[in-house]
Design a protein around this motif. Structure first.
Motif, PDB file in Angstrom:
ATOM      1  N   TYR A 141     -17.865 -94.012  15.967  1.00  0.00           N
ATOM      2  CA  TYR A 141     -18.928 -94.609  15.161  1.00  0.00           C
ATOM      3  C   TYR A 141     -19.814 -95.448  16.082  1.00  0.00           C
ATOM      4  O   TYR A 141     -19.396 -95.890  17.142  1.00  0.00           O
ATOM      5  CB  TYR A 141     -18.355 -95.464  14.027  1.00  0.00           C
ATOM      6  CG  TYR A 141     -17.367 -96.496  14.502  1.00  0.00           C
ATOM      7  CD1 TYR A 141     -17.781 -97.750  14.921  1.00  0.00           C
ATOM      8  CD2 TYR A 141     -16.008 -96.207  14.557  1.00  0.00           C
ATOM      9  CE1 TYR A 141     -16.871 -98.683  15.378  1.00  0.00           C
ATOM     10  CE2 TYR A 141     -15.088 -97.136  15.000  1.00  0.00           C
ATOM     11  CZ  TYR A 141     -15.528 -98.374  15.415  1.00  0.00           C
ATOM     12  OH  TYR A 141     -14.636 -99.299  15.864  1.00  0.00           O
ATOM     13  N   SER A 142     -21.037 -95.658  15.646  1.00  0.00           N
ATOM     14  CA  SER A 142     -21.987 -96.416  16.468  1.00  0.00           C
ATOM     15  C   SER A 142     -21.870 -97.909  16.165  1.00  0.00           C
ATOM     16  O   SER A 142     -21.339 -98.308  15.123  1.00  0.00           O
ATOM     17  CB  SER A 142     -23.414 -95.948  16.189  1.00  0.00           C
ATOM     18  OG  SER A 142     -23.812 -96.348  14.886  1.00  0.00           O
ATOM     19  N   LEU A 143     -22.405 -98.709  17.067  1.00  0.00           N
ATOM     20  CA  LEU A 143     -22.448-100.149  16.829  1.00  0.00           C
ATOM     21  C   LEU A 143     -23.272-100.455  15.583  1.00  0.00           C
ATOM     22  O   LEU A 143     -22.934-101.346  14.809  1.00  0.00           O
ATOM     23  CB  LEU A 143     -23.056-100.878  18.038  1.00  0.00           C
ATOM     24  CG  LEU A 143     -22.160-101.008  19.261  1.00  0.00           C
ATOM     25  CD1 LEU A 143     -22.914-101.640  20.409  1.00  0.00           C
ATOM     26  CD2 LEU A 143     -20.928-101.841  18.931  1.00  0.00           C
ATOM     27  N   GLU A 144     -24.331 -99.696  15.371  1.00  0.00           N
ATOM     28  CA  GLU A 144     -25.179 -99.906  14.195  1.00  0.00           C
ATOM     29  C   GLU A 144     -24.404 -99.635  12.906  1.00  0.00           C
ATOM     30  O   GLU A 144     -24.514-100.398  11.939  1.00  0.00           O
ATOM     31  CB  GLU A 144     -26.412 -99.009  14.267  1.00  0.00           C
ATOM     32  CG  GLU A 144     -27.377 -99.248  13.128  1.00  0.00           C
ATOM     33  CD  GLU A 144     -28.642 -98.425  13.259  1.00  0.00           C
ATOM     34  OE1 GLU A 144     -29.032 -97.809  12.255  1.00  0.00           O
ATOM     35  OE2 GLU A 144     -29.228 -98.402  14.363  1.00  0.00           O
ATOM     36  N   GLU A 145     -23.615 -98.564  12.879  1.00  0.00           N
ATOM     37  CA  GLU A 145     -22.810 -98.262  11.690  1.00  0.00           C
ATOM     38  C   GLU A 145     -21.813 -99.389  11.415  1.00  0.00           C
ATOM     39  O   GLU A 145     -21.634 -99.800  10.268  1.00  0.00           O
ATOM     40  CB  GLU A 145     -22.053 -96.946  11.871  1.00  0.00           C
ATOM     41  CG  GLU A 145     -22.922 -95.718  11.839  1.00  0.00           C
ATOM     42  CD  GLU A 145     -22.149 -94.468  12.205  1.00  0.00           C
ATOM     43  OE1 GLU A 145     -22.196 -93.513  11.398  1.00  0.00           O
ATOM     44  OE2 GLU A 145     -21.501 -94.443  13.275  1.00  0.00           O
ATOM     45  N   LEU A 146     -21.179 -99.881  12.467  1.00  0.00           N
ATOM     46  CA  LEU A 146     -20.210-100.957  12.309  1.00  0.00           C
ATOM     47  C   LEU A 146     -20.910-102.240  11.864  1.00  0.00           C
ATOM     48  O   LEU A 146     -20.435-102.933  10.960  1.00  0.00           O
ATOM     49  CB  LEU A 146     -19.441-101.188  13.608  1.00  0.00           C
ATOM     50  CG  LEU A 146     -18.365-102.270  13.569  1.00  0.00           C
ATOM     51  CD1 LEU A 146     -17.316-101.970  12.500  1.00  0.00           C
ATOM     52  CD2 LEU A 146     -17.710-102.409  14.932  1.00  0.00           C
ATOM     53  N   ARG A 147     -22.044-102.544  12.465  1.00  0.00           N
ATOM     54  CA  ARG A 147     -22.821-103.730  12.091  1.00  0.00           C
ATOM     55  C   ARG A 147     -23.193-103.677  10.605  1.00  0.00           C
ATOM     56  O   ARG A 147     -23.026-104.649   9.881  1.00  0.00           O
ATOM     57  CB  ARG A 147     -24.072-103.830  12.950  1.00  0.00           C
ATOM     58  CG  ARG A 147     -24.886-105.085  12.739  1.00  0.00           C
ATOM     59  CD  ARG A 147     -26.135-105.132  13.612  1.00  0.00           C
ATOM     60  NE  ARG A 147     -25.838-104.918  15.026  1.00  0.00           N
ATOM     61  CZ  ARG A 147     -26.189-103.819  15.718  1.00  0.00           C
ATOM     62  NH1 ARG A 147     -26.856-102.845  15.147  1.00  0.00           N
ATOM     63  NH2 ARG A 147     -25.870-103.716  16.991  1.00  0.00           N
ATOM     64  N   ASP A 148     -23.684-102.525  10.162  1.00  0.00           N
ATOM     65  CA  ASP A 148     -24.063-102.372   8.753  1.00  0.00           C
ATOM     66  C   ASP A 148     -22.856-102.531   7.829  1.00  0.00           C
ATOM     67  O   ASP A 148     -22.957-103.159   6.768  1.00  0.00           O
ATOM     68  CB  ASP A 148     -24.719-101.008   8.517  1.00  0.00           C
ATOM     69  CG  ASP A 148     -26.095-100.899   9.149  1.00  0.00           C
ATOM     70  OD1 ASP A 148     -26.659-101.927   9.579  1.00  0.00           O
ATOM     71  OD2 ASP A 148     -26.607 -99.769   9.222  1.00  0.00           O
ATOM     72  N   ALA A 149     -21.723-101.968   8.208  1.00  0.00           N
ATOM     73  CA  ALA A 149     -20.519-102.045   7.383  1.00  0.00           C
ATOM     74  C   ALA A 149     -20.018-103.483   7.271  1.00  0.00           C
ATOM     75  O   ALA A 149     -19.642-103.931   6.177  1.00  0.00           O
ATOM     76  CB  ALA A 149     -19.426-101.141   7.952  1.00  0.00           C
ATOM     77  N   ILE A 150     -20.019-104.217   8.378  1.00  0.00           N
ATOM     78  CA  ILE A 150     -19.569-105.615   8.342  1.00  0.00           C
ATOM     79  C   ILE A 150     -20.539-106.454   7.518  1.00  0.00           C
ATOM     80  O   ILE A 150     -20.127-107.241   6.663  1.00  0.00           O
ATOM     81  CB  ILE A 150     -19.400-106.194   9.764  1.00  0.00           C
ATOM     82  CG1 ILE A 150     -18.232-105.508  10.478  1.00  0.00           C
ATOM     83  CG2 ILE A 150     -19.178-107.708   9.704  1.00  0.00           C
ATOM     84  CD1 ILE A 150     -18.102-105.882  11.952  1.00  0.00           C
ATOM     85  N   ALA A 151     -21.835-106.273   7.756  1.00  0.00           N
ATOM     86  CA  ALA A 151     -22.834-107.042   7.002  1.00  0.00           C
ATOM     87  C   ALA A 151     -22.702-106.757   5.503  1.00  0.00           C
ATOM     88  O   ALA A 151     -22.779-107.673   4.676  1.00  0.00           O
ATOM     89  CB  ALA A 151     -24.244-106.693   7.507  1.00  0.00           C
ATOM     90  N   CYS A 152     -22.488-105.515   5.146  1.00  0.00           N
ATOM     91  CA  CYS A 152     -22.341-105.132   3.737  1.00  0.00           C
ATOM     92  C   CYS A 152     -21.056-105.730   3.144  1.00  0.00           C
ATOM     93  O   CYS A 152     -21.063-106.208   2.005  1.00  0.00           O
ATOM     94  CB  CYS A 152     -22.336-103.615   3.610  1.00  0.00           C
ATOM     95  SG  CYS A 152     -22.363-103.042   1.913  1.00  0.00           S
TER      96      CYS A 152
END
Length: 134
Positions: A116-127
């Protein structure tokens, strides 16, 4: 203090006010640590493998979000994920196993397919930290 699955780890007793999001990482710490710092999260615990401490953190429920690799070198993180979910802690599961199958096993958890990308992980944590905006 007795040590065991039901005790609160000393590091969790010292957690500051809930204003700073508290993150637990189990496995895959490099990416999650980077993203957590970007989002202003405090990493309360970071474990690379299943352990008594990982279960203590999960059962304490004193974190705001968890990023968990489903398959670790020393087993599957099922008991940790289920303990977090019992405490209503949002869980982001990272797995190479079919995403739909993992989502069915752990309803309510966000599932990221490895790699997974850093962006996907960032979005998941923020959500997970602000579910109303997702």
């Amino acid at each position: 203090m007795m040590h065991g699955f039901h005790s609160v780890p000393p590091t969790l007793k010292q957690v500051p006010s809930k204003q700073v999001p508290r993150l637990f990482i189990l496995g895959g710490a490099a990416k999650a640590s980077l993203v957590a710092r970007e989002l202003g999260c405090e990493i309360v615990a970071s474990e690379i493998a299943l352990s008594v401490h990982a279960m203590e953190v999960a059962e304490a429920g004193l974190v705001d979000c968890a990023v968990v690799e489903l398959v670790l070198h020393n087993g599957i993180a099922d008991t940790v994920i289920r303990a977090l979910q019992r405490r209503d802690v949002p869980v982001i599961i990272c797995s190479s196993i079919m995403r739909n199958a993992v989502a069915e096993l752990y309803p309510g958890a966000a599932v990221l397919a490895n790699p997974y990308s850093l962006e996907e992980l960032r979005d998941a944590i923020a959500c997970a930290l602000k579910p109303v905006t997702c």
